[in-house]
Design a protein around this motif. Structure first.
Motif, PDB file in Angstrom:
ATOM      1  N   VAL A   1       0.818  -1.219   0.000  1.00 43.50           N
ATOM      2  CA  VAL A   1       0.000   0.000   0.000  1.00 43.50           C
ATOM      3  C   VAL A   1       0.852   1.271   0.000  1.00 43.50           C
ATOM      4  O   VAL A   1       0.355   2.347   0.340  1.00 43.50           O
ATOM      5  CB  VAL A   1      -0.982   0.015   1.203  1.00 43.50           C
ATOM      6  CG1 VAL A   1      -1.984  -1.114   1.100  1.00 43.50           C
ATOM      7  CG2 VAL A   1      -0.234  -0.040   2.536  1.00 43.50           C
ATOM      8  N   LEU A   2       2.097   1.161  -0.408  1.00 40.62           N
ATOM      9  CA  LEU A   2       3.000   2.310  -0.357  1.00 40.62           C
ATOM     10  C   LEU A   2       2.532   3.500  -1.181  1.00 40.62           C
ATOM     11  O   LEU A   2       2.907   4.625  -0.890  1.00 40.62           O
ATOM     12  CB  LEU A   2       4.400   1.903  -0.825  1.00 40.62           C
ATOM     13  CG  LEU A   2       5.324   1.339   0.240  1.00 40.62           C
ATOM     14  CD1 LEU A   2       6.635   0.882  -0.368  1.00 40.62           C
ATOM     15  CD2 LEU A   2       5.571   2.324   1.352  1.00 40.62           C
ATOM     16  N   THR A   3       1.721   3.270  -2.198  1.00 42.42           N
ATOM     17  CA  THR A   3       1.278   4.383  -3.052  1.00 42.42           C
ATOM     18  C   THR A   3      -0.150   4.818  -2.751  1.00 42.42           C
ATOM     19  O   THR A   3      -0.673   5.698  -3.438  1.00 42.42           O
ATOM     20  CB  THR A   3       1.394   3.994  -4.538  1.00 42.42           C
ATOM     21  OG1 THR A   3       0.613   2.820  -4.781  1.00 42.42           O
ATOM     22  CG2 THR A   3       2.852   3.738  -4.916  1.00 42.42           C
ATOM     23  N   ASP A   4      -0.769   4.258  -1.737  1.00 43.88           N
ATOM     24  CA  ASP A   4      -2.130   4.669  -1.380  1.00 43.88           C
ATOM     25  C   ASP A   4      -2.121   6.088  -0.821  1.00 43.88           C
ATOM     26  O   ASP A   4      -1.236   6.458  -0.044  1.00 43.88           O
ATOM     27  CB  ASP A   4      -2.735   3.716  -0.337  1.00 43.88           C
ATOM     28  CG  ASP A   4      -3.138   2.378  -0.933  1.00 43.88           C
ATOM     29  OD1 ASP A   4      -2.774   2.104  -2.103  1.00 43.88           O
ATOM     30  OD2 ASP A   4      -3.798   1.598  -0.223  1.00 43.88           O
ATOM     31  N   ALA A   5      -3.129   6.856  -1.207  1.00 41.95           N
ATOM     32  CA  ALA A   5      -3.198   8.273  -0.813  1.00 41.95           C
ATOM     33  C   ALA A   5      -3.193   8.444   0.700  1.00 41.95           C
ATOM     34  O   ALA A   5      -2.503   9.326   1.228  1.00 41.95           O
ATOM     35  CB  ALA A   5      -4.434   8.924  -1.420  1.00 41.95           C
ATOM     36  N   TRP A   6      -3.949   7.614   1.442  1.00 44.20           N
ATOM     37  CA  TRP A   6      -4.028   7.766   2.890  1.00 44.20           C
ATOM     38  C   TRP A   6      -2.662   7.576   3.541  1.00 44.20           C
ATOM     39  O   TRP A   6      -2.329   8.251   4.506  1.00 44.20           O
ATOM     40  CB  TRP A   6      -5.057   6.808   3.501  1.00 44.20           C
ATOM     41  CG  TRP A   6      -4.734   5.355   3.338  1.00 44.20           C
ATOM     42  CD1 TRP A   6      -5.109   4.540   2.306  1.00 44.20           C
ATOM     43  CD2 TRP A   6      -3.955   4.537   4.222  1.00 44.20           C
ATOM     44  NE1 TRP A   6      -4.606   3.278   2.495  1.00 44.20           N
ATOM     45  CE2 TRP A   6      -3.902   3.245   3.664  1.00 44.20           C
ATOM     46  CE3 TRP A   6      -3.304   4.779   5.430  1.00 44.20           C
ATOM     47  CZ2 TRP A   6      -3.221   2.196   4.254  1.00 44.20           C
ATOM     48  CZ3 TRP A   6      -2.622   3.726   6.030  1.00 44.20           C
ATOM     49  CH2 TRP A   6      -2.594   2.448   5.442  1.00 44.20           C
ATOM     50  N   LEU A   7      -1.865   6.669   2.965  1.00 46.71           N
ATOM     51  CA  LEU A   7      -0.535   6.429   3.524  1.00 46.71           C
ATOM     52  C   LEU A   7       0.401   7.596   3.202  1.00 46.71           C
ATOM     53  O   LEU A   7       1.143   8.054   4.076  1.00 46.71           O
ATOM     54  CB  LEU A   7       0.052   5.128   2.984  1.00 46.71           C
ATOM     55  CG  LEU A   7       1.430   4.825   3.568  1.00 46.71           C
ATOM     56  CD1 LEU A   7       1.288   4.318   4.992  1.00 46.71           C
ATOM     57  CD2 LEU A   7       2.179   3.869   2.716  1.00 46.71           C
ATOM     58  N   LEU A   8       0.345   8.083   1.981  1.00 48.55           N
ATOM     59  CA  LEU A   8       1.196   9.211   1.604  1.00 48.55           C
ATOM     60  C   LEU A   8       0.858  10.452   2.428  1.00 48.55           C
ATOM     61  O   LEU A   8       1.754  11.162   2.880  1.00 48.55           O
ATOM     62  CB  LEU A   8       1.071   9.489   0.106  1.00 48.55           C
ATOM     63  CG  LEU A   8       1.556   8.350  -0.802  1.00 48.55           C
ATOM     64  CD1 LEU A   8       1.244   8.665  -2.261  1.00 48.55           C
ATOM     65  CD2 LEU A   8       3.030   8.066  -0.586  1.00 48.55           C
ATOM     66  N   ILE A   9      -0.429  10.694   2.641  1.00 53.19           N
ATOM     67  CA  ILE A   9      -0.850  11.817   3.485  1.00 53.19           C
ATOM     68  C   ILE A   9      -0.351  11.617   4.911  1.00 53.19           C
ATOM     69  O   ILE A   9       0.137  12.549   5.547  1.00 53.19           O
ATOM     70  CB  ILE A   9      -2.382  12.003   3.435  1.00 53.19           C
ATOM     71  CG1 ILE A   9      -2.801  12.467   2.039  1.00 53.19           C
ATOM     72  CG2 ILE A   9      -2.853  12.983   4.502  1.00 53.19           C
ATOM     73  CD1 ILE A   9      -4.294  12.401   1.787  1.00 53.19           C
ATOM     74  N   SER A  10      -0.447  10.398   5.405  1.00 55.68           N
ATOM     75  CA  SER A  10       0.046  10.093   6.754  1.00 55.68           C
ATOM     76  C   SER A  10       1.541  10.352   6.872  1.00 55.68           C
ATOM     77  O   SER A  10       2.012  10.870   7.894  1.00 55.68           O
ATOM     78  CB  SER A  10      -0.253   8.636   7.115  1.00 55.68           C
ATOM     79  OG  SER A  10      -1.627   8.428   7.233  1.00 55.68           O
ATOM     80  N   LEU A  11       2.294  10.001   5.847  1.00 63.98           N
ATOM     81  CA  LEU A  11       3.738  10.239   5.868  1.00 63.98           C
ATOM     82  C   LEU A  11       4.051  11.737   5.874  1.00 63.98           C
ATOM     83  O   LEU A  11       4.948  12.189   6.602  1.00 63.98           O
ATOM     84  CB  LEU A  11       4.413   9.560   4.671  1.00 63.98           C
ATOM     85  CG  LEU A  11       4.527   8.039   4.763  1.00 63.98           C
ATOM     86  CD1 LEU A  11       5.009   7.457   3.443  1.00 63.98           C
ATOM     87  CD2 LEU A  11       5.466   7.644   5.893  1.00 63.98           C
TER      88      LEU A  11
ATOM     89  N   VAL B   1      -3.013  11.427  11.971  1.00 69.59           N
ATOM     90  CA  VAL B   1      -2.334  10.246  11.430  1.00 69.59           C
ATOM     91  C   VAL B   1      -2.953   8.976  12.008  1.00 69.59           C
ATOM     92  O   VAL B   1      -3.199   8.002  11.282  1.00 69.59           O
ATOM     93  CB  VAL B   1      -0.813  10.301  11.709  1.00 69.59           C
ATOM     94  CG1 VAL B   1      -0.140   8.967  11.392  1.00 69.59           C
ATOM     95  CG2 VAL B   1      -0.171  11.427  10.918  1.00 69.59           C
ATOM     96  N   THR B   2      -3.234   8.987  13.296  1.00 77.54           N
ATOM     97  CA  THR B   2      -3.841   7.812  13.929  1.00 77.54           C
ATOM     98  C   THR B   2      -5.196   7.493  13.305  1.00 77.54           C
ATOM     99  O   THR B   2      -5.494   6.333  12.993  1.00 77.54           O
ATOM    100  CB  THR B   2      -3.992   8.039  15.453  1.00 77.54           C
ATOM    101  OG1 THR B   2      -2.700   8.297  15.998  1.00 77.54           O
ATOM    102  CG2 THR B   2      -4.617   6.843  16.131  1.00 77.54           C
ATOM    103  N   VAL B   3      -6.007   8.519  13.089  1.00 79.21           N
ATOM    104  CA  VAL B   3      -7.320   8.308  12.455  1.00 79.21           C
ATOM    105  C   VAL B   3      -7.133   7.742  11.049  1.00 79.21           C
ATOM    106  O   VAL B   3      -7.823   6.799  10.652  1.00 79.21           O
ATOM    107  CB  VAL B   3      -8.138   9.615  12.444  1.00 79.21           C
ATOM    108  CG1 VAL B   3      -9.377   9.473  11.571  1.00 79.21           C
ATOM    109  CG2 VAL B   3      -8.536   9.995  13.869  1.00 79.21           C
ATOM    110  N   LEU B   4      -6.193   8.299  10.296  1.00 77.68           N
ATOM    111  CA  LEU B   4      -5.944   7.777   8.945  1.00 77.68           C
ATOM    112  C   LEU B   4      -5.493   6.323   8.979  1.00 77.68           C
ATOM    113  O   LEU B   4      -5.854   5.536   8.097  1.00 77.68           O
ATOM    114  CB  LEU B   4      -4.907   8.635   8.221  1.00 77.68           C
ATOM    115  CG  LEU B   4      -5.399   9.976   7.691  1.00 77.68           C
ATOM    116  CD1 LEU B   4      -4.230  10.813   7.185  1.00 77.68           C
ATOM    117  CD2 LEU B   4      -6.439   9.778   6.611  1.00 77.68           C
TER     118      LEU B   4
END
Length: 163
Positions: A86-96, A149-152
């Motif tokens: 899931v490295l390219t998922d939007a929620w993960l990128l936003i979290s980063l 970030v926790t919610v995401l």
């Protein structure tokens, strides 16, 4: 392996980020208390000023040490995301991005301001309420970023897991 990485990521977040958010939130009011408390032997029989200053030093040390340990959170998170694909998922990128912003706030504003206030207390200089209020604002932003970030991480928009 994914479950192990995810477990380590969550544990690192709880063990490292949790103490920083709590200690950083407690720091501004502790500084205000220490700034008005008389030092030991000032005739009140107390010694509250020394104890309060010790509390402030301890809170800063917790923030510094656990901030260093907190580096494990994004490292383990990226490893987990890679294992899950899931490295390219939007929620993960936003979290980063939000994690980087939180780390930046901590390193650039929270920890240095805590050190300045500790020096003022050590030198028995007056501590301005505006200074502790600014620190509280930066700390609140830091905590808000981590909460987001926790919610995401829990909600994962677009997730197909149904969670």
């Amino acid at each position: 392996m994914t479950k192990i990485l995810l477990s380590l990521h969550v544990l690192a977040a709880i063990i490292a980020v949790g103490p920083v958010t709590v200690a950083a939130s407690m720091f501004p009011p502790a500084v205000r208390r220490a700034a008005v408390a008389p030092p030991r032997g000032a005739g009140d029989g107390g010694g509250g000023g020394d104890a309060d200053a010790g509390t402030v030093r301890l809170l800063h040390r917790i923030c510094r040490v656990y901030a260093g340990l907190g580096i494990a959170v994004p490292v383990l998170g990226i490893a987990t995301a890679a294992a899950m694909g899931v490295l390219t998922d939007a929620w993960l990128l936003i979290s980063l991005v939000l994690t980087a912003a939180a780390a930046g706030l901590l390193v650039a504003f929270v920890l240095p301001r805590q050190e300045e206030l500790l020096e003022q207390l050590a030198d028995r200089q007056p501590v301005e309420r505006a200074g502790t209020a600014r620190l509280a604002m930066f700390t609140g932003l830091f905590n808000l970023l981590w909460a987001t970030v926790t919610v995401l991480m829990v909600v994962r928009p677009g997730s197909t897991t149904g969670a």
